[in-house]
Write a protein that holds these residues in place. Structure first.
Motif, PDB file in Angstrom:
ATOM      1  N   ILE A 177      -1.031 -55.030 -26.937  1.00 30.45           N
ATOM      2  CA  ILE A 177      -2.005 -54.012 -26.509  1.00 30.45           C
ATOM      3  C   ILE A 177      -2.584 -54.393 -25.147  1.00 30.45           C
ATOM      4  N   ALA A 178      -2.895 -55.669 -24.964  1.00 29.78           N
ATOM      5  CA  ALA A 178      -3.406 -56.124 -23.663  1.00 29.78           C
ATOM      6  C   ALA A 178      -2.362 -55.906 -22.570  1.00 29.78           C
ATOM      7  N   VAL A 179      -1.100 -56.208 -22.855  1.00 31.41           N
ATOM      8  CA  VAL A 179      -0.030 -55.991 -21.881  1.00 31.41           C
ATOM      9  C   VAL A 179       0.118 -54.505 -21.568  1.00 31.41           C
ATOM     10  N   THR A 180       0.027 -53.661 -22.585  1.00 35.98           N
ATOM     11  CA  THR A 180       0.126 -52.209 -22.381  1.00 35.98           C
ATOM     12  C   THR A 180      -0.965 -51.709 -21.441  1.00 35.98           C
ATOM     13  N   SER A 181      -2.146 -52.317 -21.523  1.00 41.30           N
ATOM     14  CA  SER A 181      -3.259 -51.888 -20.667  1.00 41.30           C
ATOM     15  C   SER A 181      -2.997 -52.159 -19.190  1.00 41.30           C
ATOM     16  N   LEU A 182      -2.011 -53.012 -18.878  1.00 44.18           N
ATOM     17  CA  LEU A 182      -1.713 -53.384 -17.492  1.00 44.18           C
ATOM     18  C   LEU A 182      -0.712 -52.447 -16.826  1.00 44.18           C
ATOM     19  N   LEU A 183      -0.096 -51.557 -17.590  1.00 43.95           N
ATOM     20  CA  LEU A 183       0.972 -50.729 -17.038  1.00 43.95           C
ATOM     21  C   LEU A 183       0.441 -49.744 -16.010  1.00 43.95           C
ATOM     22  N   ASN A 184       1.238 -49.513 -14.968  1.00 47.68           N
ATOM     23  CA  ASN A 184       0.882 -48.542 -13.945  1.00 47.68           C
ATOM     24  C   ASN A 184       1.191 -47.127 -14.426  1.00 47.68           C
ATOM     25  N   GLY A 185       0.536 -46.172 -13.807  1.00 50.22           N
ATOM     26  CA  GLY A 185       0.758 -44.772 -14.159  1.00 50.22           C
ATOM     27  C   GLY A 185      -0.559 -44.048 -14.265  1.00 50.22           C
ATOM     28  N   LYS A 186      -0.583 -42.803 -13.800  1.00 51.81           N
ATOM     29  CA  LYS A 186      -1.831 -42.042 -13.807  1.00 51.81           C
ATOM     30  C   LYS A 186      -2.205 -41.567 -15.202  1.00 51.81           C
ATOM     31  N   THR A 187      -1.217 -41.348 -16.054  1.00 49.04           N
ATOM     32  CA  THR A 187      -1.473 -40.803 -17.387  1.00 49.04           C
ATOM     33  C   THR A 187      -0.728 -41.632 -18.432  1.00 49.04           C
ATOM     34  N   PRO A 188      -1.133 -41.531 -19.703  1.00 49.30           N
ATOM     35  CA  PRO A 188      -0.362 -42.200 -20.766  1.00 49.30           C
ATOM     36  C   PRO A 188       1.097 -41.738 -20.793  1.00 49.30           C
ATOM     37  N   GLU A 189       1.324 -40.467 -20.445  1.00 41.85           N
ATOM     38  CA  GLU A 189       2.699 -39.942 -20.430  1.00 41.85           C
ATOM     39  C   GLU A 189       3.543 -40.655 -19.380  1.00 41.85           C
ATOM     40  N   ASP A 190       2.949 -40.936 -18.224  1.00 40.04           N
ATOM     41  CA  ASP A 190       3.672 -41.674 -17.179  1.00 40.04           C
ATOM     42  C   ASP A 190       4.081 -43.051 -17.688  1.00 40.04           C
ATOM     43  N   LYS A 191       3.171 -43.704 -18.385  1.00 39.27           N
ATOM     44  CA  LYS A 191       3.417 -45.071 -18.838  1.00 39.27           C
ATOM     45  C   LYS A 191       4.481 -45.126 -19.929  1.00 39.27           C
ATOM     46  N   ILE A 192       4.390 -44.235 -20.920  1.00 36.78           N
ATOM     47  CA  ILE A 192       5.397 -44.267 -21.986  1.00 36.78           C
ATOM     48  C   ILE A 192       6.752 -43.837 -21.441  1.00 36.78           C
ATOM     49  N   ASN A 193       6.772 -42.948 -20.465  1.00 37.70           N
ATOM     50  CA  ASN A 193       8.051 -42.547 -19.877  1.00 37.70           C
ATOM     51  C   ASN A 193       8.719 -43.714 -19.146  1.00 37.70           C
ATOM     52  N   THR A 194       7.920 -44.569 -18.517  1.00 31.14           N
ATOM     53  CA  THR A 194       8.481 -45.755 -17.871  1.00 31.14           C
ATOM     54  C   THR A 194       9.140 -46.664 -18.899  1.00 31.14           C
ATOM     55  N   ILE A 195       8.449 -46.903 -20.025  1.00 34.55           N
ATOM     56  CA  ILE A 195       9.006 -47.731 -21.104  1.00 34.55           C
ATOM     57  C   ILE A 195      10.259 -47.086 -21.683  1.00 34.55           C
ATOM     58  N   LEU A 196      10.179 -45.796 -21.949  1.00 37.74           N
ATOM     59  CA  LEU A 196      11.292 -45.070 -22.560  1.00 37.74           C
ATOM     60  C   LEU A 196      12.505 -45.052 -21.642  1.00 37.74           C
ATOM     61  N   ASN A 197      12.284 -44.806 -20.367  1.00 36.14           N
ATOM     62  CA  ASN A 197      13.406 -44.731 -19.424  1.00 36.14           C
ATOM     63  C   ASN A 197      14.080 -46.089 -19.234  1.00 36.14           C
ATOM     64  N   LEU A 198      13.290 -47.161 -19.199  1.00 36.86           N
ATOM     65  CA  LEU A 198      13.892 -48.490 -19.075  1.00 36.86           C
ATOM     66  C   LEU A 198      14.693 -48.831 -20.328  1.00 36.86           C
ATOM     67  N   THR A 199      14.157 -48.488 -21.490  1.00 29.73           N
ATOM     68  CA  THR A 199      14.882 -48.731 -22.742  1.00 29.73           C
ATOM     69  C   THR A 199      16.202 -47.976 -22.748  1.00 29.73           C
ATOM     70  N   ARG A 200      16.178 -46.713 -22.354  1.00 25.93           N
ATOM     71  CA  ARG A 200      17.407 -45.924 -22.312  1.00 25.93           C
ATOM     72  C   ARG A 200      18.429 -46.532 -21.356  1.00 25.93           C
ATOM     73  N   LYS A 201      17.952 -47.017 -20.228  1.00 28.28           N
ATOM     74  CA  LYS A 201      18.868 -47.580 -19.238  1.00 28.28           C
ATOM     75  C   LYS A 201      19.507 -48.862 -19.745  1.00 28.28           C
TER      76      LYS A 201
END
Length: 304
Positions: free
Chosen positions: A117-141
Motif C-alpha cells: 500500500i505504501a509503494v502504491t502511494s508513490l505511483l505517478n499519475g493524476k488519477t487512480p485510473e492512470d496509476k492502475i493502467n500503468t500497472i496493467l499495461n506493464l503486466t500485459r507487456k
C-alpha cells in the motif's frame, strides 16, 4: 519435461487437499480447491504445461512485484526504500503489529500488505485510473498478453471487505509514511490485486526476472539492478512469514498470492507459474508449494 510436470502435479494433489481457499474475500471463496496447474517458461521461449494450467485466477499479492517495479522506475530505488524497508517478517502479511513495533513506523518490506500500500502511494499519475493502467499495461507487456484485465467481481469484493487494509493505510498516514487520499490509493491496490491471469502469465513474469529484466523477445523492460533488488526481496519476503522455510526447502526467488498463484524466477534458467487455490495457514498455495518443491529437487533449482 511434460512427463515430469504431469507426475509432479499428480504427486502434489494430496498436498492441495490439505489447504482451503481464501474466504475472507467472499469472491475468492468460489475458487475450485482441487485446481492445480503449472507452467514452465525457459529463457529461450520454450513453454511446458501440466494440470489445470489454463485456470484463470486473480494475481493478488503477486501484483506487488509489478507495483514495486513501477514505483522504482518512476521514483528510483533510494526514494522507494526510504518509505518501506527490506526486512522479512515473522508475522502475517496483513499484520498491523509490524507497523507498531517498527522504530520508523514504516512497513518492513514491499511484499506484505502495508508495504505494498505504501509503494502504491508513490505511483505517478493524476488519477487512480492512470496509476492502475500503468500497472496493467506493464503486466500485459511482460506477459505478452493484451487480454489481461481486472476481474470486477473480485475487485468489488476486495473493496467491500478490505477494512484491515484500510486500518493499515490510515495508521501509516497518521505516522507520515505517505500523503494522498486513502480510498484512491486503496482503489489502485485492490484493482492491481484483481488482475486476472493464468500460470503462463506468471511464468513469463518469472522468466523476465530470471533473465535480468529482458523479455523472451529480447526487449529490456527493467534494469538488471532493479531485477536484483526484486529477486532478493522475493527470496527473503515473497512467501510471507514462511519465506525462511521456503528458502531452505525450495530455494528459488518466488512470490505468492491468496488467489492460489505462485510466481518463481530461477536466475538464468526459467520462470515458473503455478496455481492451486487451496492455501496453507500462511496464505500460500499448499499444492503449489509441494509442486515447486518437487520441481526444484528434480532439476536442482535452488540458488543456494
Amino acid at each position: 519435461m511434460k512427463r515430469i510436470l504431469d507426475n509432479i502435479i499428480n504427486d502434489s494433489r494430496d498436498s492441495a487437499n490439505t489447504g482451503k481457499v481464501a474466504d475472507y474475500i467472499p469472491e475468492l471463496a468460489k475458487a475450485n480447491p482441487q485446481a492445480l496447474g503449472i507452467c514452465v517458461t525457459t529463457l529461450d521461449g520454450k513453454e511446458y504445461y501440466a494440470g489445470d494450467y489454463d485456470t484463470k485466477f486473480t494475481i493478488q499479492s503477486i501484483s506487488k512485484v509489478i507495483t514495486l517495479m513501477v514505483a522504482i522506475l518512476e521514483n528510483g530505488a533510494e526514494y522507494v526504500f526510504s518509505k518501506v524497508g527490506m526486512e522479512p517478517t515473522e508475522l502475517a502479511f496483513n499484520s498491523i503489529t509490524n507497523l507498531e513495533t517498527s522504530p520508523q513506523k514504516r512497513p518492513l518490506n514491499p511484499m506484505i500488505n502495508a508495504g505494498a500500500i505504501a509503494v502504491t502511494s508513490l505511483l505517478n499519475g493524476k488519477t487512480p485510473e492512470d496509476k492502475i493502467n500503468t500497472i496493467l499495461n506493464l503486466t500485459r507487456k511482460i506477459c505478452e498478453n493484451d487480454s489481461i484485465t481486472i476481474n470486477e467481481e473480485v475487485y468489488r469484493s476486495e473493496k467491500a471487505t478490505g477494512n484491515r487494509n484500510r486500518a493499515l493505510a490510515y495508521y501509516m498516514k497518521s505516522n507520515g509514511i505517505f500523503d494522498g487520499d486513502i480510498e484512491e490509493i486503496l482503489d489502485v491496490y485492490f484493482k492491481a490485486c484483481s488482475m486476472e491471469v493464468t500460470c503462463r502469465d506468471l511464468a513469463r513474469i518469472g522468466a523476465m526476472l530470471a533473465n535480468d529484466g529482458v523479455l523472451i523477445s529480447g526487449e529490456r523492460i527493467v534494469s538488471r539492478d532493479i531485477c536484483r533488488i526484486i529477486k532478493t526481496i522475493m527470496v527473503t519476503c515473497g512467501m510471507y512469514d514462511a519465506s525462511g522455510k521456503f528458502a531452505v526447502h525450495i530455494g528459488i526467488p518466488a512470490k505468492s498470492g491468496v488467489g492460489g498463484g505462485i510466481m518463481a524466477a530461477v536466475p538464468r534458467r526459467m520462470g515458473i507459474g503455478l496455481v492451486g487455490p487451496a492455501l496453507d495457514s500462511k496464505g500460500n498455495s499448499s499444492g503449489g508449494l509441494k509442486a515447486l518443491e518437487l520441481l526444484s529437487r528434480e532439476f536442482d533449482l535452488s540458488i543456494f
